[in-house]
Design an enzyme around this catalytic site. Structure first.
Site, PDB file in Angstrom:
ATOM      1  N   LYS A  45      16.339  30.867   1.587  1.00 29.77           N
ATOM      2  CA  LYS A  45      16.442  30.297   0.250  1.00 29.77           C
ATOM      3  C   LYS A  45      16.539  31.381  -0.819  1.00 29.77           C
ATOM      4  O   LYS A  45      15.685  32.261  -0.924  1.00 29.77           O
ATOM      5  CB  LYS A  45      15.221  29.418  -0.047  1.00 29.77           C
ATOM      6  CG  LYS A  45      15.088  28.192   0.847  1.00 29.77           C
ATOM      7  CD  LYS A  45      16.141  27.156   0.541  1.00 29.77           C
ATOM      8  CE  LYS A  45      15.898  25.882   1.318  1.00 29.77           C
ATOM      9  NZ  LYS A  45      16.910  24.850   1.046  1.00 29.77           N
ATOM     10  N   ASP A  66      19.982  13.575  -1.345  1.00 31.54           N
ATOM     11  CA  ASP A  66      20.031  14.768  -0.502  1.00 31.54           C
ATOM     12  C   ASP A  66      18.992  14.714   0.611  1.00 31.54           C
ATOM     13  O   ASP A  66      17.800  14.522   0.353  1.00 31.54           O
ATOM     14  CB  ASP A  66      19.802  15.996  -1.398  1.00 31.54           C
ATOM     15  CG  ASP A  66      19.959  17.303  -0.663  1.00 31.54           C
ATOM     16  OD1 ASP A  66      20.628  17.319   0.381  1.00 31.54           O
ATOM     17  OD2 ASP A  66      19.404  18.314  -1.133  1.00 31.54           O
ATOM     18  N   HIS A  67      19.449  14.890   1.842  1.00 34.69           N
ATOM     19  CA  HIS A  67      18.581  14.920   3.020  1.00 34.69           C
ATOM     20  C   HIS A  67      17.708  13.663   3.109  1.00 34.69           C
ATOM     21  O   HIS A  67      16.482  13.741   3.213  1.00 34.69           O
ATOM     22  CB  HIS A  67      17.712  16.181   3.001  1.00 34.69           C
ATOM     23  CG  HIS A  67      18.457  17.420   3.396  1.00 34.69           C
ATOM     24  ND1 HIS A  67      18.765  17.718   4.699  1.00 34.69           N
ATOM     25  CD2 HIS A  67      18.997  18.413   2.652  1.00 34.69           C
ATOM     26  CE1 HIS A  67      19.447  18.846   4.747  1.00 34.69           C
ATOM     27  NE2 HIS A  67      19.610  19.284   3.521  1.00 34.69           N
ATOM     28  N   HIS A  73      25.268  24.489   3.764  1.00 36.83           N
ATOM     29  CA  HIS A  73      23.973  24.253   3.120  1.00 36.83           C
ATOM     30  C   HIS A  73      23.264  25.575   2.845  1.00 36.83           C
ATOM     31  O   HIS A  73      23.538  26.592   3.478  1.00 36.83           O
ATOM     32  CB  HIS A  73      23.107  23.369   4.009  1.00 36.83           C
ATOM     33  CG  HIS A  73      23.454  21.917   3.906  1.00 36.83           C
ATOM     34  ND1 HIS A  73      22.593  20.913   4.275  1.00 36.83           N
ATOM     35  CD2 HIS A  73      24.577  21.294   3.465  1.00 36.83           C
ATOM     36  CE1 HIS A  73      23.165  19.738   4.082  1.00 36.83           C
ATOM     37  NE2 HIS A  73      24.368  19.944   3.597  1.00 36.83           N
ATOM     38  N   GLU A 113      27.818  12.370   4.019  1.00 36.42           N
ATOM     39  CA  GLU A 113      27.697  13.681   4.639  1.00 36.42           C
ATOM     40  C   GLU A 113      26.656  13.583   5.744  1.00 36.42           C
ATOM     41  O   GLU A 113      25.627  12.907   5.578  1.00 36.42           O
ATOM     42  CB  GLU A 113      27.275  14.744   3.625  1.00 36.42           C
ATOM     43  CG  GLU A 113      26.968  16.099   4.257  1.00 36.42           C
ATOM     44  CD  GLU A 113      26.820  17.233   3.248  1.00 36.42           C
ATOM     45  OE1 GLU A 113      25.987  18.121   3.503  1.00 36.42           O
ATOM     46  OE2 GLU A 113      27.520  17.227   2.237  1.00 36.42           O
TER      47      GLU A 113
END
Length: 423
Positions: A221, A82-83, A261, A179
């Site tokens: 978040k 991820d990222h 996201h 992605e």
């Protein structure tokens, strides 16, 4: 573009920072499947989270694989690096089959004029009036407008392409899901900009299967969406129209779809997502961020005893390290320090009162989104407790697992993918 590893139509990215809740997360996907819709789990953990917790990328696959085997899950599942950026790929190559390429730092760095001119020459179809089916309003563009969009994004696309080629060289083309994340930037993309990004990715031979654009509004978040719901819905429809056009005209994979996201707890968006999926027949990937950690914390609070004491201690410590905890997440949290209760007040709270403040129920009079966001970014404090924290998770396992499954299924999967019926 052909790819042997194709992402299912619907998928959900699930975070499991402490590698204890994969079975409970998978149980939520099983319930969704039993209700008639397959939503594929994608376990994700960012490089930053690995560094903070002290874990290794292969631990994510190990936990997910154990859960899949124990449950007899015979549908697809994936593990997301991820990222990641090109320079930190190596630890993820052997254990991940999904790569979210983060090029946010390069967005806006101007591409060379020759690179921009070559793009314009290659894509005359992007000039003039573009009236795509389902587009809210036609796109009107000229060479200057298109050139500015290309100049703003082509360098980021080139960086994503370089990362993709490095992964393909190590793992083999077609063996993983790509992605591209364009969401961690200050300004939302326009439909034209998304078209430019997808056209350029196709030019570079990147078989992108999910694209994460920057939407309007704030995706803080662990709390609900902040922004104009009508504007979000219009943008969502525009982006889906662009994706359909790109699949048809640029030979991108048939599995190409949007990725939302920081999709955790965006309750006001879920009815919009549901009816849009029903209306368009498009796929969707939703990344749920780190709310599993908050369900773990709720389980410790509600279990009382040492778990409750630890939660109180963590809150006290979080207040003492507020700036340190919030700085890395400044663009995706919105904490009013005046609304954070003093530590000595929280120490007097009962388990029920503490849980009511933390649990994301916007209609509960005692819910405190500022406390919730602080705990969200405070997971590193739990990680520093090491074995003490993990032992408490294990002691409260059954209750925590119930909370995790209920949260993921009832509050995320069901309203997004099932709504009041099946599609």
């Amino acid at each position: 573009m052909e790819t042997r590893t194709a992402l299912a139509k619907y998928s959900i990215g699930v975070g499991d920072r402490f590698a204890h809740e994969a079975p409970a997360q998978l149980a939520a996907c099983q319930k969704t499947l039993q209700a008639g819709v397959e939503v594929v789990p994608v376990w994700n953990k960012s490089h930053r989270e690995h560094q903070i917790i002290g874990s290794q990328p292969d631990s994510v696959r190990a936990a997910a694989q154990a859960a899949v085997r124990a449950a007899g899950w015979d549908r697809p599942w994936h593990v997301d690096a991820d990222h990641v950026r090109r320079e930190i790929l190596d630890p993820y190559l052997g254990c991940c089959d999904y790569f979210t390429l983060d090029v946010a730092e390069v967005i806006g760095q101007p591409a060379p004029p020759a690179r921009v001119e070559a793009f314009l020459q290659r894509h005359p179809e992007l000039l003039g009036r573009l009236d795509l089916p389902e587009l809210v309003e036609p796109i009107q563009t000229d060479a200057a407008t298109l050139g500015r969009a290309a100049q703003h994004y082509l360098k980021a696309v080139d960086e994503a392409a370089a990362a993709y080629r490095a992964i393909a060289a190590a793992k083999g083309p077609g063996t993983f899901i790509t992605e591209v994340s364009m969401d961690e930037t200050d300004h939302p993309q326009s439909p034209l900009e998304l078209l430019v990004i997808l056209a350029a990715l196709a030019d570079a031979g990147v078989p992108v299967q999910t694209i994460a654009p920057r939407f309007v509004g704030r995706f803080n978040k662990g709390v609900d969406y902040v922004g104009d719901l009508r504007a979000f819905e219009q943008q969502l429809l525009d982006f889906l129209a662009v994706i359909r056009f790109a699949r048809q005209h640029y030979n991108l994979p048939p599995s190409l779809k949007l990725s939302v996201h920081s999709g955790s707890d965006k309750f006001s968006l879920y009815p919009i997502l549901h009816r849009t999926l029903r209306r368009t027949g498009e796929g969707l990937h939703v990344k749920t961020a780190g709310t599993t950690w908050l369900e773990e914390l709720l389980g410790l609070i509600e279990s009382g005893g040492a778990g409750l004491d630890l939660a109180r201690d963590l809150y006290t410590e979080a207040l003492e390290h507020l700036d340190e905890l919030c700085a890395p997440y400044a663009t995706v949290i919105d904490i009013d320090r005046r609304r954070l209760p003093p530590a000595d007040e929280v120490r007097r709270w009962s388990p029920e009162r503490f849980a009511a403040a933390l649990r994301h129920d916007p209609n509960h009079p005692q819910f405190n989104p500022h406390l919730r966001q602080l705990f969200h970014v405070g997971y590193k404090l739990a990680a520093r407790r090491g074995r003490q924290f993990l032992r408490l998770l294990e002691q409260a396992h059954d209750h925590i697992a119930t909370l995790v499954t209920h949260n993921l299924y009832e509050r995320h999967l069901r309203p997004i993918f099932l709504g009041n019926g099946k599609f």
